[in-house]
Design an enzyme around this catalytic site. Sequence first.
Site, PDB file in Angstrom:
ATOM      1  N   LYS A 143       0.847  -1.198   0.000  1.00 25.06           N
ATOM      2  CA  LYS A 143       0.000   0.000   0.000  1.00 25.06           C
ATOM      3  C   LYS A 143       0.878   1.242   0.000  1.00 25.06           C
ATOM      4  CE  LYS A 143      -1.633   2.639   3.151  1.00 25.06           C
ATOM      5  NZ  LYS A 143      -1.600   4.004   2.570  1.00 25.06           N
ATOM      6  N   GLU A 148      10.485   0.678  10.191  1.00 29.65           N
ATOM      7  CA  GLU A 148      11.442   1.782  10.011  1.00 29.65           C
ATOM      8  C   GLU A 148      10.690   3.041  10.393  1.00 29.65           C
ATOM      9  OE1 GLU A 148      14.499   1.695   9.298  1.00 29.65           O
ATOM     10  OE2 GLU A 148      14.850  -0.208   8.275  1.00 29.65           O
ATOM     11  N   CYS A 177      13.532  10.405   7.300  1.00 35.21           N
ATOM     12  CA  CYS A 177      13.509   9.947   8.694  1.00 35.21           C
ATOM     13  C   CYS A 177      14.893  10.010   9.325  1.00 35.21           C
ATOM     14  CB  CYS A 177      12.939   8.546   8.794  1.00 35.21           C
ATOM     15  SG  CYS A 177      13.665   7.417   7.617  1.00 35.21           S
ATOM     16  N   GLU A 226      10.186  14.886  15.883  1.00 37.64           N
ATOM     17  CA  GLU A 226      10.553  14.855  14.482  1.00 37.64           C
ATOM     18  C   GLU A 226       9.704  15.886  13.739  1.00 37.64           C
ATOM     19  OE1 GLU A 226       9.674  11.219  12.390  1.00 37.64           O
ATOM     20  OE2 GLU A 226      11.536  11.388  11.263  1.00 37.64           O
TER      21      GLU A 226
END
Lengths: 298, 499
Positions: B205, B279, B313, B410
């Site tokens: 997906k 991840e 990331c 983040e």
Amino acid sequence: MSETTLSVFKTYKLYVGGKFPRSESGRVYEVSDSKGQWLANAPLGTRKDTRDAVQAARAAVKGWAGTTAYNRGQVLYRVAEMLQGRREQFAAEVALAEGIGNKKAAALVDAAIDRWVWYAGWTDKVAQIAGSSNPVAGPFFNLSTPEPSGVIGVVAPQSGTGFSFLGLVSVIAPAIAAGNTVVVAAAADAPLPALSLGEVLATSDLPGGVVNLISGKTADIAPTLASHQDVNGLDLAGAIAAEGPGAAVELEVLAADTLKRVIRPAADQASLDWTNAPGTERLLSFLETKTVWHPMGI
Amino acid sequence: MAKNKQAENKQAQNQQAEAPKGGLFTYAPAPESPAAAGEIATSYGHFIGGEFVDSSGSEALKTVNPATEQVLAEFAQGTDEDVERAVTAARKAFTDWSALPGSERAKYLFRIARIIQERSRELAVLESIDNGKPIRETRDVDLPLVAAHFFYYAGWADKLDFAGYGANPKPLGVAGQVIPWNFPLLMLAWKIAPALATGNTVVLKPAETTPLTALRFAEICRQAGLPKGVVNIVTGDGRTGAALTAHPDVNKVAFTGSTPVGRSIARQLAGSRKKLSLELGGKAANIVFDDAPIDQAVEGIVNGIFFNQGHVCCAGSRLLVQESIQDELLDALKRRMGTLRVGDPLDKNTDIGAINSAAQLARITELSAAGEAEGAERWAPECELPGAGYWFRPTLFTGVSQAHRIAREEIFGPVLSVLTFRTPTEAVEKANNTPYGLSAGIWTEKGSRILWMANQLKAGVVWANTFNKFDPTSPFGGYKESGYGREGGRHGLEAYLDV
């Protein structure tokens, strides 16, 4: 004459940070043999005891992970030497815990000693089988090496052939051989081999805090380990299958909050045979791979 | 001749002198043609069992070009039933695919790699249009790496016995894969290449803001003659992803994305026998010592945080600079940031493209505002932003403390927080003071210090005197709450094998 001499009972204690505290609760619980005969009172370790143990384990990480692999191997081998000297004591405790004959129990203890030696030999080899030099498409030095995850919570096996000592060794030794420190929830109904192991570890050059052993209710200790922010991995070898506190599913859900590395319990723990060759799963599960890049040039 | 050359040189010098003082060259536009992206259909269904099929539901989502806010296409919101169909197709295909000799599986992967190389311009332009990232990056970074991943893992398919996971390691079955929008094709390659090489079949997906290149990849699977059902693409948002990861017939779940979603997947899979790799987020420290070559470090810092608009990331979002060189470094960094060109992603001169979505822009804006509110000092170079689309200036925060949100959370945008340190030990302490552990950077000329620092840093990838380098042979993945498992290299096979 000797038959009239009263034997000296041992007061079993927790093993935390290289010391032997009683539980902070001041409470004990009765440990019986497989036939229901009273054997000893074991400390009823609490959530607070578990948190103290995690703190001790965290404090020990730097020193233990930072020592040379060769040195860790020496220390682990030294543990095997001490176990050998206490073979009869462990055989007697295993026989009572698992309801088996002395001869069979002694064989399981021998297997446990052999397994400890096997893992002692792994300390300076694991990086060689789990690391790599990576030929990237560019002028870079690029190396991957395994590093210990940190503090590992272990729910000790509570069933299966040889669970009480061989199973215990099979979950502790790989984690510490890889450079982690551990906090172990001992098998609730058969904690005595674990508590005696603490006495061996204390006299075998293993730095305090590398292994911490807590006896008591799994439902108190295991969820504390699973939810603790400062625990990096969780081995659910002996987690209870059913629902509720201390059960495998609940522990895994708690572990998800801090994204702990989890080893799930076997589907059928009761029929596990801990004498089977272990493979490298437990050795490699609580390692991280670190990859370092640096440009090359003159 | 020589005389002519001298005259030319003189002329050039004169022109330079005439340029406004301290000003910049103005580059002529160097646009890539949107037509190179090939035809974009007005609406897309899923790719299931080797066919493009309509969704069983009627809900459709739209993907927009974040640089213009123009709708590119409609695509299906995958329903539970769509996921069911896709997993069934993957399950059916698994029997033959996993039984195929590794050397044959390898050839399919080699074919895919080659077709990606052949169609790389088309894919780069399409990626740029759908995602907003500059064509310079899709062309020079994303696409070459995508092809390289298929090439690398193709070669593993017939060598799995030698990968270190015992003789004849077995695939897991159907892999359910959910990938993010920051590197749509690259994340697809990271997931699909090792899964197929090891004999698994996949249902993937893509992210709801960037589905187009995954659907184009489905065409490539057809061109390569990949057996039906080996790769299935189901589009949709988080609901579709949750249906996929929860599907009882999925044997392996691989997710790249945010830590909160990773956590919820880990919870969802508790008690199941599904294998999981994650991840997740990061808050990397990029550590600059006083002996670092300043110009190289500045390039590394810029590449570390402004590459892909900071939608990375492993971005070096916390700059830890040794106190003694703070002023010198920040002056150089600001000068360099002033030359960054923000704008049309399809212009080959563009350094920083569009923010991927309105929602992402809102998040970056909110966190940056929090930085100011908490007392950090904000700086961004003057630059003109296009009228339409989602844009954010490359931004620098100084006077940041460890407790500030911009130092802990983040941001996933072109926002750099600057902290200082005095000793290597303090740098390590600050760098590791985060629940994340994906990447880190070290800038110093002293080799022994690099090795010591690399050893101390709790991060899965440590870039020394470089940053944001990737390669299919090189394992990538995090410590702590940056997730578990590794992608790339021999290590990346483990996630798809029963070991």
